[in-house]
Scaffold this motif. Structure first.
Motif, PDB file in Angstrom:
ATOM      1  N   ARG A  70      10.767   8.337   1.723  1.00 36.20           N
ATOM      2  CA  ARG A  70       9.877   8.283   0.552  1.00 36.20           C
ATOM      3  C   ARG A  70      10.667   8.762  -0.665  1.00 36.20           C
ATOM      4  O   ARG A  70      11.335   9.800  -0.603  1.00 36.20           O
ATOM      5  N   TYR A  86       7.938   3.907  -0.563  1.00 35.62           N
ATOM      6  CA  TYR A  86       8.357   4.109   0.824  1.00 35.62           C
ATOM      7  C   TYR A  86       9.326   2.984   1.159  1.00 35.62           C
ATOM      8  O   TYR A  86       9.000   1.813   0.963  1.00 35.62           O
ATOM      9  N   ASN A 135       4.038   2.294  -5.075  1.00 32.12           N
ATOM     10  CA  ASN A 135       3.264   2.636  -6.275  1.00 32.12           C
ATOM     11  C   ASN A 135       4.167   2.910  -7.459  1.00 32.12           C
ATOM     12  O   ASN A 135       4.939   3.865  -7.441  1.00 32.12           O
ATOM     13  N   ARG A 182      10.390   9.618  -4.770  1.00 35.42           N
ATOM     14  CA  ARG A 182       9.473   9.854  -5.894  1.00 35.42           C
ATOM     15  C   ARG A 182      10.240  10.338  -7.114  1.00 35.42           C
ATOM     16  O   ARG A 182      11.087  11.228  -6.992  1.00 35.42           O
ATOM     17  N   ASP A 196       6.851   5.893  -6.842  1.00 35.03           N
ATOM     18  CA  ASP A 196       6.583   6.490  -5.536  1.00 35.03           C
ATOM     19  C   ASP A 196       6.674   5.371  -4.505  1.00 35.03           C
ATOM     20  O   ASP A 196       5.761   4.555  -4.370  1.00 35.03           O
ATOM     21  N   THR A 217       3.565   3.582 -11.389  1.00 37.33           N
ATOM     22  CA  THR A 217       2.522   3.782 -12.397  1.00 37.33           C
ATOM     23  C   THR A 217       3.161   3.933 -13.768  1.00 37.33           C
ATOM     24  O   THR A 217       4.293   4.407 -13.881  1.00 37.33           O
ATOM     25  N   LEU A 259       7.517  10.267  13.408  1.00 36.49           N
ATOM     26  CA  LEU A 259       6.327  10.038  12.578  1.00 36.49           C
ATOM     27  C   LEU A 259       6.373   8.643  11.942  1.00 36.49           C
ATOM     28  O   LEU A 259       5.340   7.990  11.768  1.00 36.49           O
ATOM     29  N   SER A 289       4.615   5.178  13.151  1.00 33.04           N
ATOM     30  CA  SER A 289       3.258   4.732  12.808  1.00 33.04           C
ATOM     31  C   SER A 289       3.243   3.912  11.516  1.00 33.04           C
ATOM     32  O   SER A 289       2.246   3.252  11.196  1.00 33.04           O
ATOM     33  N   LEU A 290       4.339   3.964  10.749  1.00 31.05           N
ATOM     34  CA  LEU A 290       4.392   3.215   9.490  1.00 31.05           C
ATOM     35  C   LEU A 290       4.911   1.791   9.691  1.00 31.05           C
ATOM     36  O   LEU A 290       4.750   0.937   8.827  1.00 31.05           O
ATOM     37  N   ARG A 350      12.750  12.969  -5.831  1.00 35.66           N
ATOM     38  CA  ARG A 350      12.490  13.699  -4.594  1.00 35.66           C
ATOM     39  C   ARG A 350      12.613  12.706  -3.442  1.00 35.66           C
ATOM     40  O   ARG A 350      11.895  11.695  -3.412  1.00 35.66           O
ATOM     41  N   ALA A 391       0.827  -1.222   0.000  1.00 32.13           N
ATOM     42  CA  ALA A 391       0.000   0.000   0.000  1.00 32.13           C
ATOM     43  C   ALA A 391       0.854   1.262   0.000  1.00 32.13           C
ATOM     44  O   ALA A 391       0.332   2.362  -0.109  1.00 32.13           O
ATOM     45  N   ARG A 392       2.178   1.087   0.136  1.00 32.65           N
ATOM     46  CA  ARG A 392       3.086   2.239   0.067  1.00 32.65           C
ATOM     47  C   ARG A 392       4.106   2.015  -1.047  1.00 32.65           C
ATOM     48  O   ARG A 392       5.244   2.449  -0.961  1.00 32.65           O
ATOM     49  N   GLY A 452      -1.627   2.138 -16.017  1.00 34.61           N
ATOM     50  CA  GLY A 452      -1.166   0.865 -15.482  1.00 34.61           C
ATOM     51  C   GLY A 452      -0.439   1.085 -14.174  1.00 34.61           C
ATOM     52  O   GLY A 452       0.055   2.192 -13.910  1.00 34.61           O
ATOM     53  N   TYR A 453      -0.403   0.068 -13.375  1.00 33.42           N
ATOM     54  CA  TYR A 453       0.357   0.202 -12.135  1.00 33.42           C
ATOM     55  C   TYR A 453       0.729  -1.150 -11.559  1.00 33.42           C
ATOM     56  O   TYR A 453       0.207  -2.196 -11.950  1.00 33.42           O
TER      57      TYR A 453
END
Lengths: 209, 148
Positions: free
Chosen positions: A166, A201, A43, A168, A199, A45, A155, A158-159, A147, A40-41, A57-58
């Motif tokens: 991250r 993580y 991506n 990108r 993108d 595309t 923070l 919580s992941l 990036r 879910a982290r 597409g992804y």
């Protein structure tokens, strides 16, 4: 005397700002980040914009890691994406994509991106990179800017475990340069240049095997 | 035979014309959205924090979209009959409409609807023209022996 004092204060402040901007993401230093641990982290595309339609597409499956050097200014690593995991929203189209005419998943099951160099720019959140992109057994060099956002540990908790980052970036891929032949009958449906977005993580916590 | 050709020609004309209001009706349900591959809730929360902390003076649409996921494609697109459960309107910029694309489902694009409409309409018009031509030929042929 007063002017000299003001100048000295200004120089100290400017020096401090400069030092903080150069070393804005110290937590990246000497770490290896693993990607693809959380779909879910994750991506990736790819978009083909043609006359008839825009194909989105992804995939959320990637394997690989990136190591940042001790200064936190250079990085190396490899990312691999399984061709079989690429989805375009239509099963039949995905089948075509995997076929030998397109990406030939049987002979070349992975698309690979290997960093040749990655260097922090003046803006520490942006890194310029050169990478070897291999599709369908053909390797070509690409250049771009990524990036990079180090997620503060307070923070990142919580992941999940580890220190998080991250990454990108976007680049264009001309698929015909990689041995893909677009059949004439799908001409208006598929562009020969796909816009790829990454993108991801990454975490320093090693993935469970 | 002539009756059948007449019905065919009328039907082709009707199809050539009627596809347009159908397409316009479908387009009237459309929304202009940015496609995104969405992130999970935990990542979105973290991104909201970091977005506020690193608040730039004029954040771009891209900056805001990145809170919620990865943008797919360069420009926003019009989609017909959108699934409301997949629409995200960011609090940070209400004017933006994001559409989460996941799994195997993709919404129908207006671009595709109008492309198909053009294809069907032109095809039907050509068919109608052909049928009318055939009709007039047949009628002329029938009329000739009578005149002779």
């Amino acid at each position: 005397m007063r002017q000299a004092f003001t100048l000295a204060v200004a120089l100290v402040i400017a020096g401090g700002l400069l030092a903080s901007s150069v070393d804005a993401q110290p937590q990246l230093k000497n770490k290896t980040y693993h990607f693809g641990t959380h779909p879910a982290r994750t991506n990736i595309t790819f978009v083909s914009e043609a006359d008839l339609e825009t194909i989105h597409g992804y995939t959320n499956k990637v394997q690989g890691s990136i190591k940042v050097d001790a200064n936190g200014t250079k990085a190396s690593g490899t990312l691999r994406v399984g061709v079989g995991s690429l989805k375009t929203g239509i099963d039949l189209r995905d089948e075509h994509l995997r076929s030998d005419q397109w990406l030939d998943a049987k002979r070349y099951p992975y698309v690979q991106l290997q960093l040749v160099s990655a260097t922090e720019t003046q803006d520490p959140r942006k890194w310029s990179y050169v990478a070897n992109l291999t599709i369908k057994g053909v390797t070509r060099q690409i250049k771009g800017t990524a990036r990079i956002s180090a997620i503060p540990d307070r923070l990142g908790k919580s992941l999940g475990g580890g220190s998080w980052v991250r990454v990108r970036t976007k680049f264009d891929v001309k698929i015909t340069d990689y041995g893909v032949k677009i059949p004439q009958q799908v001409g208006p449906k598929v562009s020969d240049t796909w816009s790829v977005g990454i993108d991801l993580y990454g975490t320093t916590a090693a993935p469970s095997r | 035979m002539i009756k059948l050709l007449k019905i065919g020609a009328i039907a082709a004309v009707v199809v050539a014309v009627i596809v347009w209001p159908v397409a316009w009706y479908m387009d009237s349900t459309a929304q202009t959205v940015h496609f995104i591959s969405p992130l999970d809730e935990a990542a979105v929360e973290v991104n909201k924090f970091t977005f506020e902390e690193d608040a730039e003076e004029n954040p771009t649409d891209e900056d805001i979209i990145a809170i919620y996921g990865s943008k797919s494609g360069s420009d926003p697109e019009r989609i017909v009959f959108p699934d409301d459960s997949k629409i995200i309107r960011p609090d940070e910029r209400k004017s933006l409409t994001l559409y989460a694309i996941e799994g195997d489902s993709r919404p129908l694009q207006s671009q595709f609807v109008f492309y198909m409409t053009r294809v069907v309409s032109i095809g039907a018009a050509v068919a109608a023209f052909g049928l009318i031509l055939l009709l007039s030929l047949l009628k002329r042929r029938r009329a000739q022996p009578a005149a002779a």
